[in-house]
Scaffold this motif. Structure first.
Motif, short mmCIF file in Angstrom:
data_model
loop_
_atom_site.label_atom_id
_atom_site.label_comp_id
_atom_site.label_asym_id
_atom_site.label_seq_id
_atom_site.Cartn_x
_atom_site.Cartn_y
_atom_site.Cartn_z
N ASN A 179 0.81 -1.22 0.00
CA ASN A 179 0.00 0.00 0.00
C ASN A 179 0.85 1.27 0.00
O ASN A 179 0.58 2.22 -0.74
N ILE A 180 1.90 1.30 0.83
CA ILE A 180 2.70 2.52 0.87
C ILE A 180 3.59 2.65 -0.36
O ILE A 180 3.80 3.75 -0.87
N MET A 181 4.07 1.53 -0.89
CA MET A 181 4.87 1.60 -2.11
C MET A 181 4.01 2.09 -3.29
O MET A 181 4.48 2.88 -4.13
N LEU A 182 2.76 1.65 -3.34
CA LEU A 182 1.84 2.13 -4.38
C LEU A 182 1.61 3.63 -4.21
O LEU A 182 1.60 4.38 -5.19
N THR A 183 1.45 4.06 -2.97
CA THR A 183 1.24 5.48 -2.68
C THR A 183 2.44 6.31 -3.14
O THR A 183 2.29 7.34 -3.81
N LEU A 184 3.64 5.87 -2.78
CA LEU A 184 4.86 6.60 -3.16
C LEU A 184 5.00 6.68 -4.68
O LEU A 184 5.39 7.73 -5.22
N SER A 210 6.46 -1.84 8.47
CA SER A 210 6.55 -1.92 7.01
C SER A 210 6.62 -0.54 6.38
O SER A 210 7.25 -0.34 5.33
N TYR A 211 5.93 0.44 7.00
CA TYR A 211 5.94 1.79 6.44
C TYR A 211 7.36 2.37 6.41
O TYR A 211 7.81 2.88 5.39
N ARG A 216 12.50 3.50 3.41
CA ARG A 216 13.95 3.39 3.23
C ARG A 216 14.28 2.83 1.84
O ARG A 216 15.22 3.28 1.19
N VAL A 217 13.51 1.84 1.42
CA VAL A 217 13.72 1.28 0.08
C VAL A 217 13.47 2.35 -0.97
O VAL A 217 14.23 2.51 -1.94
N ILE A 222 15.92 7.52 -4.90
CA ILE A 222 15.72 8.93 -5.23
C ILE A 222 16.92 9.75 -4.73
O ILE A 222 17.68 9.29 -3.86
N PRO A 223 17.12 10.95 -5.25
CA PRO A 223 18.24 11.80 -4.79
C PRO A 223 18.14 12.12 -3.30
O PRO A 223 17.03 12.21 -2.75
#
Length: 341
Positions: A179-184, A210-211, A216-217, A222-223
């Protein structure tokens, strides 16, 4: 006529009706006209009909079996607010989905408030056992509880989200990492660059962190100039929040709380003109915001489906290995994010 005495078929033949009509009339069924019932009962008396009590009892059991009696499942509510699942919008979809699945499978939910005066875990175990309840659903609570000491040997049990730390039960949870990776990913597509994670410590713990791990991943790709430190609060402190906004300078914040827009307004920021907001659990809480729809109704339904399956297979007691069923959310656009130019 039978040697053992007249039967329903004999009465039906003389009355000129079906055997079923005779049976209904002798039981005073409202489905048969009163005059027809009286005529059939008169013929039965004239023929000397007497019902077989053993057959009558057997047929009564058959008729009772056809009546759908809903079997109970225990819904354990340990919230400080007894009416949490009806009053809190972020919780109500869970019980709504669970009740819908119960109805479909022939069960019902019996809610038990663990903070009832005089209620103990031992007493609750006894109540559940005496009522013949074999399935138990443990639900999220505020404030959270870490342990629940029921007599688990008697019950098929599943936890909704990571409601308790111990014992380890089978769980149905949102897929926090997905869910958070989709959001990012969606925020990057919309042009946001400095994403600030702002969540309560309880939510961070429920996600098994997990958030923070996903963040961190994400940061690794990203810069450095676009990375922000997360704000994990307990309890919320507006001064801390204001300092975090000034030092981290996020152009969008993501979190669980329904007051995020209000906090930003108090800090002098307009949503979405000055800063964006994405909610990680929209269901019935902030439904018109942008963010993740967690499918809480489906999570509630899945919990019931798993408990019922365990009951049917006589899988009671604590599991040797607790399994986790992950339910992925879906991204929804909303007014709290600016449209992509």
């Amino acid at each position: 006529m039978s040697k053992t005495g007249p039967g329903l078929s004999d009465i039906a033949a003389q009355a000129g009706v079906s055997r079923m009509t005779v049976s209904l009339a002798l039981r005073n069924s409202p489905r048969i006209l009163p005059e027809t019932t009286e005529r059939i009962r008169k013929i039965a008396r004239e023929l000397g009909y007497s019902p077989d009590p053993r057959m009558a009892a057997a047929m009564a059991r058959v008729r009772d079996a056809k009546k759908k009696e809903l079997q109970p499942l225990a819904w354990i509510n340990a919230n400080s607010n007894r009416n949490a699942f009806s009053e809190y919008k972020w919780l109500s979809p869970y019980i709504d989905g669970a009740q819908e699945m119960c109805h479909e499978l022939g069960y019902r939910l019996d809610e038990f408030w663990l903070r009832e005066p005089g209620m103990t875990e031992r007493r609750l175990s006894s109540i559940l056992s005496n009522r013949g309840i074999r399935g138990v659903i443990v639900t999220p609570t505020l404030p959270s509880i870490t342990h629940l000491r029921l007599d688990w040997r008697q019950f098929a049990s599943v936890s909704l989200e990571n409601a308790i730390l111990l014992p380890r039960l089978h769980r149905v949870v949102p897929d926090y990492y997905y869910n958070i990776m989709l959001t990012l990913k969606m925020l990057r597509r919309l042009g946001y660059r400095r994403v600030g994670l702002c969540v309560q410590q309880l939510e961070a713990r429920r996600s098994h962190h997990s958030y923070q791990g996903a963040l961190r991943v994400f940061h690794a790709s990203i810069p450095r100039t676009e990375r922000t430190a997360p704000l994990i609060f307990r309890p919320f402190d507006f001064g801390e929040f204001s300092r975090w906004l000034k030092t981290q300078r996020p152009d969008v914040i993501i979190g669980h709380h329904s007051r995020m827009v209000e906090w930003l307004s108090e800090a002098g920021l307009r949503v979405p003109e000055d800063i964006g907001v994405a909610h990680l659990s929209l269901d019935e809480d902030c439904a018109d915001w942008a963010g993740i729809w967690q499918h809480k109704r489906r999570i509630g339904a899945q919990v019931v489906e798993q408990v019922v399956s365990m009951i049917h297979n006589n899988r009671t007691g604590l599991p040797d290995l607790a399994y986790e069923t992950l339910v992925p959310g879906a991204w929804r656009h909303g007014w709290t994010l600016r449209k992509r130019e």
